[in-house]
Write an enzyme that holds these catalytic residues in place. Sequence first.
Site, PDB file in Angstrom:
ATOM      1  N   ILE A 162       0.817  -1.210   0.000  1.00 44.76           N
ATOM      2  CA  ILE A 162       0.000   0.000   0.000  1.00 44.76           C
ATOM      3  C   ILE A 162       0.854   1.264   0.000  1.00 44.76           C
ATOM      4  O   ILE A 162       0.487   2.275  -0.593  1.00 44.76           O
ATOM      5  CB  ILE A 162      -0.974  -0.018   1.196  1.00 44.76           C
ATOM      6  CG1 ILE A 162      -1.976   1.144   1.103  1.00 44.76           C
ATOM      7  CG2 ILE A 162      -0.224  -0.017   2.522  1.00 44.76           C
ATOM      8  CD1 ILE A 162      -3.079   1.076   2.143  1.00 44.76           C
ATOM      9  N   TYR A 216      -9.017  -8.616  14.593  1.00 44.49           N
ATOM     10  CA  TYR A 216      -7.827  -9.372  14.205  1.00 44.49           C
ATOM     11  C   TYR A 216      -8.081 -10.875  14.331  1.00 44.49           C
ATOM     12  O   TYR A 216      -7.830 -11.645  13.402  1.00 44.49           O
ATOM     13  CB  TYR A 216      -6.647  -8.952  15.080  1.00 44.49           C
ATOM     14  CG  TYR A 216      -5.317  -9.441  14.570  1.00 44.49           C
ATOM     15  CD1 TYR A 216      -4.644  -8.755  13.564  1.00 44.49           C
ATOM     16  CD2 TYR A 216      -4.727 -10.587  15.091  1.00 44.49           C
ATOM     17  CE1 TYR A 216      -3.415  -9.198  13.083  1.00 44.49           C
ATOM     18  CE2 TYR A 216      -3.513 -11.042  14.619  1.00 44.49           C
ATOM     19  CZ  TYR A 216      -2.859 -10.341  13.621  1.00 44.49           C
ATOM     20  OH  TYR A 216      -1.650 -10.798  13.142  1.00 44.49           O
TER      21      TYR A 216
END
Length: 274
Positions: A39, A173
Amino acid sequence: MSGTLNGKVAFITGAARGQGRSHALRLAEDGADIIAVDICRSIDTVPYALATEEDLAETVALVEKLDRRIVARTADVRDKAGLAAAFEEGAAELGGVDIVVANAGIAPQQAHEPDRDAVFADVVSVNLNGVFNTIEVARSRLIEQQRGGSIIMTSSTAGIKAVGGSSGAGIGYTASKHGVVGLMRQYAILLAEHNIRVNSVHPTGVNTPMVVGNTALAEALADPTNMGNSISNLLPIDILEPEDISNAVAWLASDQSRYVTGVMLPVDAGLTIK
């Protein structure tokens, strides 16, 4: 170089640093050419610095020092169209794809979350939707090539047991890393007829910028009501090195594991059996 991956092309997400860079270098050492994406910018809900374009350029330089080809692009795994464009450019230049390492992920655990819902959503979007997007942009070419392949998804010890803590990030998560196991099993069934193997690796804590130097995560880990000892290892080692995970990835990518598919492979120093 071992030559176990000579002539292969590996598509790796989150390749600018940390485990992703380590995987790129190990697979290149074994003979593979690399499609590397990252990214290379921040995400608002993530309290630590993400990789930069300079980091990705360093990965390129290190792979090229190994005399392997690499195509590197900035791409967000949450953006399927942008990820597909990056993948297709690399596959066209390097001659297809044989190995997919869906490695990109975030761990924005912190003691005081600014927006619990937004953090949860971003964790799931990167760690689960991003893995789905990574496989989806590569699967058609993998099938059409008719030369088999290996897909390796990075899950976590949090994909085996609940270790994420009470925060939105921690819950997200654990949920996302468990979700990766579901993707792995489903794709293993869907792609077996094409001789494409699909497995997941489950690291404990690894010496990368996501963990080491991440003060927000350290504060979250220090709170016994949040995460406590849930991520302490059984073997007498505090943290693994990226190369320890890359060893597992390289094995799953190679013909040494040619009949291994649908497997959750812990590289966890015994954490998940505690």
